[in-house]
Structures are given as C-alpha cells and as structure tokens.
Motif scaffolding. Structure first.
Motif, PDB file in Angstrom:
ATOM      1  N   GLN A   1       0.849  -1.198   0.000  1.00 54.19           N
ATOM      2  CA  GLN A   1       0.000   0.000   0.000  1.00 54.19           C
ATOM      3  C   GLN A   1       0.881   1.242   0.000  1.00 54.19           C
ATOM      4  OE1 GLN A   1      -2.592   0.264   3.362  1.00 54.19           O
ATOM      5  NE2 GLN A   1      -3.478   2.214   2.743  1.00 54.19           N
ATOM      6  N   VAL A   2       0.673   2.080  -1.003  1.00 50.08           N
ATOM      7  CA  VAL A   2       1.465   3.294  -1.120  1.00 50.08           C
ATOM      8  C   VAL A   2       1.000   4.321  -0.093  1.00 50.08           C
ATOM      9  CG1 VAL A   2       2.044   5.228  -2.604  1.00 50.08           C
ATOM     10  CG2 VAL A   2       1.953   2.920  -3.554  1.00 50.08           C
ATOM     11  N   GLN A   3       1.967   4.912   0.581  1.00 52.17           N
ATOM     12  CA  GLN A   3       1.659   5.984   1.528  1.00 52.17           C
ATOM     13  C   GLN A   3       2.600   7.153   1.297  1.00 52.17           C
ATOM     14  OE1 GLN A   3       1.647   4.250   5.582  1.00 52.17           O
ATOM     15  NE2 GLN A   3      -0.470   4.940   5.646  1.00 52.17           N
ATOM     16  N   LEU A   4       2.027   8.342   1.304  1.00 55.11           N
ATOM     17  CA  LEU A   4       2.791   9.578   1.255  1.00 55.11           C
ATOM     18  C   LEU A   4       2.397  10.380   2.482  1.00 55.11           C
ATOM     19  CD1 LEU A   4       2.270  10.522  -2.503  1.00 55.11           C
ATOM     20  CD2 LEU A   4       4.244   9.364  -1.506  1.00 55.11           C
ATOM     21  N   VAL A   5       3.357  10.706   3.323  1.00 56.58           N
ATOM     22  CA  VAL A   5       3.057  11.389   4.577  1.00 56.58           C
ATOM     23  C   VAL A   5       3.854  12.685   4.639  1.00 56.58           C
ATOM     24  CG1 VAL A   5       3.047  11.239   7.077  1.00 56.58           C
ATOM     25  CG2 VAL A   5       2.625   9.182   5.709  1.00 56.58           C
ATOM     26  N   GLU A   6       3.129  13.797   4.617  1.00 59.04           N
ATOM     27  CA  GLU A   6       3.763  15.110   4.664  1.00 59.04           C
ATOM     28  C   GLU A   6       3.969  15.551   6.105  1.00 59.04           C
ATOM     29  OE1 GLU A   6       0.637  15.553   1.228  1.00 59.04           O
ATOM     30  OE2 GLU A   6       0.711  14.705   3.248  1.00 59.04           O
ATOM     31  N   SER A   7       4.957  16.391   6.294  1.00 56.09           N
ATOM     32  CA  SER A   7       5.197  17.026   7.592  1.00 56.09           C
ATOM     33  C   SER A   7       5.956  18.322   7.358  1.00 56.09           C
ATOM     34  CB  SER A   7       5.998  16.107   8.520  1.00 56.09           C
ATOM     35  OG  SER A   7       7.256  15.800   7.961  1.00 56.09           O
ATOM     36  N   GLY A   8       6.026  19.149   8.396  1.00 57.66           N
ATOM     37  CA  GLY A   8       6.826  20.363   8.319  1.00 57.66           C
ATOM     38  C   GLY A   8       6.047  21.649   8.146  1.00 57.66           C
ATOM     39  N   GLY A   9       4.737  21.540   7.996  1.00 56.07           N
ATOM     40  CA  GLY A   9       3.939  22.755   7.865  1.00 56.07           C
ATOM     41  C   GLY A   9       3.867  23.511   9.181  1.00 56.07           C
ATOM     42  N   GLY A  10       3.303  24.713   9.118  1.00 60.26           N
ATOM     43  CA  GLY A  10       3.169  25.511  10.327  1.00 60.26           C
ATOM     44  C   GLY A  10       2.877  26.958  10.018  1.00 60.26           C
ATOM     45  N   LEU A  11       3.021  27.780  11.045  1.00 57.44           N
ATOM     46  CA  LEU A  11       2.785  29.220  10.942  1.00 57.44           C
ATOM     47  C   LEU A  11       4.128  29.934  10.903  1.00 57.44           C
ATOM     48  CD1 LEU A  11       0.935  31.744  11.119  1.00 57.44           C
ATOM     49  CD2 LEU A  11       1.056  31.494  13.612  1.00 57.44           C
ATOM     50  N   VAL A  12       4.288  30.826   9.940  1.00 55.32           N
ATOM     51  CA  VAL A  12       5.541  31.562   9.795  1.00 55.32           C
ATOM     52  C   VAL A  12       5.222  32.987   9.343  1.00 55.32           C
ATOM     53  CG1 VAL A  12       5.867  30.830   7.395  1.00 55.32           C
ATOM     54  CG2 VAL A  12       7.866  31.457   8.788  1.00 55.32           C
ATOM     55  N   GLN A  13       6.079  33.916   9.710  1.00 54.80           N
ATOM     56  CA  GLN A  13       5.894  35.298   9.267  1.00 54.80           C
ATOM     57  C   GLN A  13       6.369  35.463   7.828  1.00 54.80           C
ATOM     58  OE1 GLN A  13       7.878  37.799  12.172  1.00 54.80           O
ATOM     59  NE2 GLN A  13       5.945  38.111  13.258  1.00 54.80           N
ATOM     60  N   ALA A  14       5.822  36.445   7.170  1.00 61.85           N
ATOM     61  CA  ALA A  14       6.254  36.752   5.805  1.00 61.85           C
ATOM     62  C   ALA A  14       7.764  36.975   5.778  1.00 61.85           C
ATOM     63  CB  ALA A  14       5.528  37.990   5.293  1.00 61.85           C
ATOM     64  N   GLY A  15       8.402  36.417   4.758  1.00 60.44           N
ATOM     65  CA  GLY A  15       9.849  36.493   4.655  1.00 60.44           C
ATOM     66  C   GLY A  15      10.569  35.316   5.275  1.00 60.44           C
ATOM     67  N   GLY A  16       9.851  34.507   6.022  1.00 59.11           N
ATOM     68  CA  GLY A  16      10.443  33.362   6.697  1.00 59.11           C
ATOM     69  C   GLY A  16      10.550  32.154   5.795  1.00 59.11           C
ATOM     70  N   SER A  17      10.987  31.036   6.387  1.00 62.31           N
ATOM     71  CA  SER A  17      11.221  29.802   5.649  1.00 62.31           C
ATOM     72  C   SER A  17      10.589  28.612   6.361  1.00 62.31           C
ATOM     73  CB  SER A  17      12.725  29.540   5.504  1.00 62.31           C
ATOM     74  OG  SER A  17      13.367  30.564   4.791  1.00 62.31           O
ATOM     75  N   LEU A  18      10.239  27.617   5.572  1.00 65.87           N
ATOM     76  CA  LEU A  18       9.787  26.320   6.068  1.00 65.87           C
ATOM     77  C   LEU A  18      10.330  25.249   5.137  1.00 65.87           C
ATOM     78  CD1 LEU A  18       5.997  26.815   6.974  1.00 65.87           C
ATOM     79  CD2 LEU A  18       7.844  26.337   8.587  1.00 65.87           C
ATOM     80  N   ARG A  19      10.526  24.048   5.681  1.00 71.78           N
ATOM     81  CA  ARG A  19      10.869  22.905   4.837  1.00 71.78           C
ATOM     82  C   ARG A  19       9.832  21.817   5.055  1.00 71.78           C
ATOM     83  NH1 ARG A  19      16.092  18.847   4.608  1.00 71.78           N
ATOM     84  NH2 ARG A  19      15.142  18.060   6.536  1.00 71.78           N
ATOM     85  N   LEU A  20       9.150  21.486   3.978  1.00 73.91           N
ATOM     86  CA  LEU A  20       8.191  20.393   4.008  1.00 73.91           C
ATOM     87  C   LEU A  20       8.888  19.094   3.629  1.00 73.91           C
ATOM     88  CD1 LEU A  20       5.117  22.013   2.229  1.00 73.91           C
ATOM     89  CD2 LEU A  20       5.798  22.149   4.632  1.00 73.91           C
ATOM     90  N   SER A  21       8.455  18.014   4.274  1.00 77.01           N
ATOM     91  CA  SER A  21       8.966  16.676   3.962  1.00 77.01           C
ATOM     92  C   SER A  21       7.810  15.778   3.565  1.00 77.01           C
ATOM     93  CB  SER A  21       9.678  16.068   5.172  1.00 77.01           C
ATOM     94  OG  SER A  21      10.757  16.857   5.599  1.00 77.01           O
ATOM     95  N   CYS A  22       8.102  14.827   2.680  1.00 75.77           N
ATOM     96  CA  CYS A  22       7.107  13.843   2.270  1.00 75.77           C
ATOM     97  C   CYS A  22       7.786  12.485   2.279  1.00 75.77           C
ATOM     98  CB  CYS A  22       6.565  14.168   0.895  1.00 75.77           C
ATOM     99  SG  CYS A  22       5.471  12.897   0.218  1.00 75.77           S
ATOM    100  N   ALA A  23       7.402  11.649   3.237  1.00 75.58           N
ATOM    101  CA  ALA A  23       7.965  10.305   3.341  1.00 75.58           C
ATOM    102  C   ALA A  23       7.117   9.345   2.522  1.00 75.58           C
ATOM    103  CB  ALA A  23       8.007   9.876   4.790  1.00 75.58           C
ATOM    104  N   ALA A  24       7.763   8.666   1.576  1.00 74.01           N
ATOM    105  CA  ALA A  24       7.060   7.762   0.666  1.00 74.01           C
ATOM    106  C   ALA A  24       7.357   6.310   1.013  1.00 74.01           C
ATOM    107  CB  ALA A  24       7.480   8.046  -0.770  1.00 74.01           C
ATOM    108  N   SER A  25       6.340   5.463   0.926  1.00 75.59           N
ATOM    109  CA  SER A  25       6.528   4.048   1.220  1.00 75.59           C
ATOM    110  C   SER A  25       5.525   3.212   0.446  1.00 75.59           C
ATOM    111  CB  SER A  25       6.363   3.791   2.729  1.00 75.59           C
ATOM    112  OG  SER A  25       5.053   4.128   3.146  1.00 75.59           O
ATOM    113  N   GLY A  26       5.766   1.925   0.383  1.00 73.83           N
ATOM    114  CA  GLY A  26       4.803   1.008  -0.198  1.00 73.83           C
ATOM    115  C   GLY A  26       5.139   0.498  -1.584  1.00 73.83           C
ATOM    116  N   ARG A  27       6.132   1.121  -2.257  1.00 76.76           N
ATOM    117  CA  ARG A  27       6.550   0.635  -3.566  1.00 76.76           C
ATOM    118  C   ARG A  27       7.870   1.307  -3.925  1.00 76.76           C
ATOM    119  NH1 ARG A  27       3.860   0.689  -8.200  1.00 76.76           N
ATOM    120  NH2 ARG A  27       5.929   0.751  -9.170  1.00 76.76           N
TER     121      ARG A  27
END
Length: 125
Positions: A1-27
C-alpha cells in the motif's frame, strides 16, 4: 500500500522559511515523478513543484520560482520542499503526490495516482 506522509507545515511570518517533507513508502518510486501541489480556501489545487525521483530535472510554478526548491533523498525515500521568502499568498494546504511513468504532464493533478493527506502552511503578514 502506497503511503505519502507530509510534515513540516506551520505558521511563519512573511519572509520566513519552512521545509516540508514527504515520506514515501509502499513501492519503488524509481521511475515516478514526485510533485508538490497546494490548495487555498475557495481555490483549485495548483501545481507548485515536481522532480523525477531518479534525480535530474526539476519544475516549478512561476509564482514560486527562485524561492522554493524541491529535492529528494533516495536513501530516506523522502522528497522535500524548501520554501524561502514566504509570502501571505503562499498560505495553503500543501500536498505531496506521486505520478507513475507516462501518466500525463506533471503540471496537472490528473497525472498523479497517489496523494498525501496534506500539511497546512500559514504565512502571516
């Protein structure tokens, strides 16, 4: 079973940075294209960025070009979206998705067979 799980979102001020991750599994995703899309309230889901799992070419929406970077870590089966210089208009739920080979153009949601559950990104002004 394929799974894609995102993480890393949140609240940030304009001009800031975030890094999103997506862990993939199942194939094995060797021939797949991995993409990031986003959807703001009342709007359609839109393309943000994409990359071939095997490496090489990357693709970006004009609205994020020069600010966002998509990358993969094959050893960890993870795709990342580094988001810099964030703007309030980047506020949306961000989704990771996987497109099989020859499934259509990577800019369209119809090419993607597998989707994550989404992660909220909120940029305050």
């Amino acid at each position: 079973q394929v799974q894609l799980v995102e993480s890393g979102g949140g609240l940030v001020q304009a001009g800031g940075s975030l890094r999103l991750s997506c862990a993939a599994s199942g194939r094995t995703f060797t021939s797949y294209r991995l993409g990031w899309f986003r959807q703001a309230p009342g709007r359609e889901r839109e393309f943000v960025a994409a990359i071939y799992w095997s490496g090489g070419s990357t693709y970006y929406a004009d609205s994020v070009k020069g600010r966002f970077t998509i990358s993969t870590d094959n050893a960890k089966n993870t795709v990342y979206l580094q988001m810099n210089s964030l703007k309030p208009e980047d506020t949306a739920v961000y989704y990771c998705a996987a497109a099989p080979p020859r499934s259509g153009t990577l800019y369209y949601t119809s090419a993607y067979a597998y989707w994550g559950q989404g992660t909220q990104v909120t940029v305050s002004s």
